[in-house]
Design an enzyme around this catalytic site. Sequence first.
Site, short mmCIF file in Angstrom:
data_model
loop_
_atom_site.label_atom_id
_atom_site.label_comp_id
_atom_site.label_asym_id
_atom_site.label_seq_id
_atom_site.Cartn_x
_atom_site.Cartn_y
_atom_site.Cartn_z
N LEU A 21 0.68 -0.85 0.16
CA LEU A 21 -0.16 -0.09 -0.02
C LEU A 21 0.53 0.46 -0.17
CD1 LEU A 21 -2.87 -1.15 2.61
CD2 LEU A 21 -2.68 -1.15 0.44
N GLY A 22 1.99 1.34 0.38
CA GLY A 22 2.52 2.24 0.68
C GLY A 22 4.37 2.34 1.16
N GLY A 24 7.50 4.00 3.29
CA GLY A 24 7.73 5.50 3.71
C GLY A 24 8.98 5.76 4.44
N GLY A 25 8.92 6.16 5.90
CA GLY A 25 10.40 6.78 6.16
C GLY A 25 11.13 5.47 7.33
N PHE A 26 9.04 5.02 7.97
CA PHE A 26 9.23 3.94 8.86
C PHE A 26 8.93 2.56 8.64
CE2 PHE A 26 8.88 7.50 11.03
CZ PHE A 26 9.47 7.94 11.02
N GLY A 27 8.99 2.01 7.28
CA GLY A 27 8.64 1.09 6.82
C GLY A 27 7.48 1.03 5.55
N THR A 29 3.86 -0.68 4.30
CA THR A 29 2.38 -1.33 4.52
C THR A 29 1.94 -2.35 3.73
OG1 THR A 29 2.26 1.42 5.81
CG2 THR A 29 0.20 -0.26 5.13
N LYS A 45 1.44 -3.02 9.13
CA LYS A 45 2.46 -2.07 9.12
C LYS A 45 4.00 -2.82 9.13
CE LYS A 45 -0.60 1.26 9.61
NZ LYS A 45 -0.12 2.89 10.57
N ASP A 147 1.49 13.27 14.09
CA ASP A 147 1.71 13.41 12.47
C ASP A 147 0.73 13.32 11.45
OD1 ASP A 147 2.63 13.37 10.04
OD2 ASP A 147 3.38 11.45 9.60
#
Length: 490
Positions: A21-22, A24-27, A29, A45, A147
């Site tokens: 799905l996406g 980002g800077g943290f992993g 999804t 996630k 956030d």
Amino acid sequence: MSAEISPGTLVNNRYLIQKTLGRGGFGRTYLAFNNQRFNEPCVLKEFLPDTQSPSIIIKSKELFEREAKVLYQIKHQQIPQFLALLTHEDKLFIVQEYIDGRTYLQILDDRLSSTRKPFSEAEVRQWLLDMLPVLEYIHGCNIIHRDISLENVMLPNNQSQPVLIDFGVVKEKFTQIFSSSSSHSFKQGSVVGKIGYSPPEQLRLGHCFPSSDLYALAVSALILLTGKMPHLLIDDSLNWNWQSHVNVSSSLATILNKMLASVPAERYQSATEVIAKLENNQSYNSNVSQTVNDNNLKPKMSLGGIISSILPRRTQQNEQQNVGNENNFELLGQTLVSQNPQFVDYCKQQLASFIGPLASMVMEQTLQENPDITSKDFVEVLAQKIPDTQRAESFRNHIKFLKEYKTEQPQKLSQSVSSLTTTPAISHPDFLDYCRREFSSFVGPFASVVIRDTLDENPDLTPKQLVERLMTGIPNRKRAKEFQKRILKD
């Protein structure tokens, strides 16, 4: 970073991965189906550490189990339900309810593409009244999201109320875990949030309060009202200038501007207060013919502290000379401060970000008592006015940045980034200046502050790693990729 999980993979003998799905800077999804609940869709996630250290992985599991208990307590119809915390092949996952819908950033983009009209005042008022009870609830649970942005608010299909996703409480814990594994861990706290959306205390110090979420919610409302990203709503002095882009009632302008105050204590302190103000000001005219221009309603700054009202403003001629010269200040030990007004102005802005509105008075008093003070002594006197020793040292380091990375602005980057991947970015001043100028075109005047703070916290970052860190601060993924393409070119 480990390889992406392929569709068809079964995680924990229960969750069948459908697609990514996406990122980002943290992993990453993933959308998955729960084969033990009639293939119910859910979100996995995956949190990816920058280390393979077994001890760090063990510590992360312990902290996430503790944090999962907090998320488990959240029961609200406008927040995805927390379902599970699990590990699979040494990977850490959080499982949550899947929201089938669109983010408000997607909704706004679609609307601008089709009608070229952003949200109306009436729509934004209702959106705020729908979102504020969610913040009221989580703040009552002693949870701060950290956030909030249009990317993290969704409208589920066939529903009328927005849903808040992607809780920063988890991301902050993740940052704490893996920053602690580095010798250059965060000094003031874990910085979580998006540039433009997040308030000064969060981006600069990692400090978060309920009013920090209210600030980010107000920024989101501005984007819905104007159809413009945050960096286009801030002037060169870092003042919010959104009222020149849209006509709204004075009552809504007053509420939004108080939510946007630079100093946390000057904002509303709870979502309950904002709800009361909005409900008490329902008699407004959404077709206001003239923008509210009362300067007293405008927040003083959006980042970097408070603009001084005591020190004299620079003349138009000085302003023209100062454009683009942020890195041309000289911090020479024996140079008199009185001979370097650019340096004084920069010190004023930096000090304000550390001690708030008292900065102006401190600066004026110091200059009056020491008219012949040198640059070096001036910085030291100002640093001593900051109560916390770590923050005082951080202030000194911010000023030193100007000397250490002083360079003439090149018209283009003389070296390709591919040849700069093995040495720290701080050893390439021409690259830093080029990166700052490109980054500023995406996030506005925040660029210099963010780059400087990133290097303060991570001095060993290579140019490529620096660019990847900066990408996470650009809210729009397409624009983030565009920034990367501009910089990381051969």
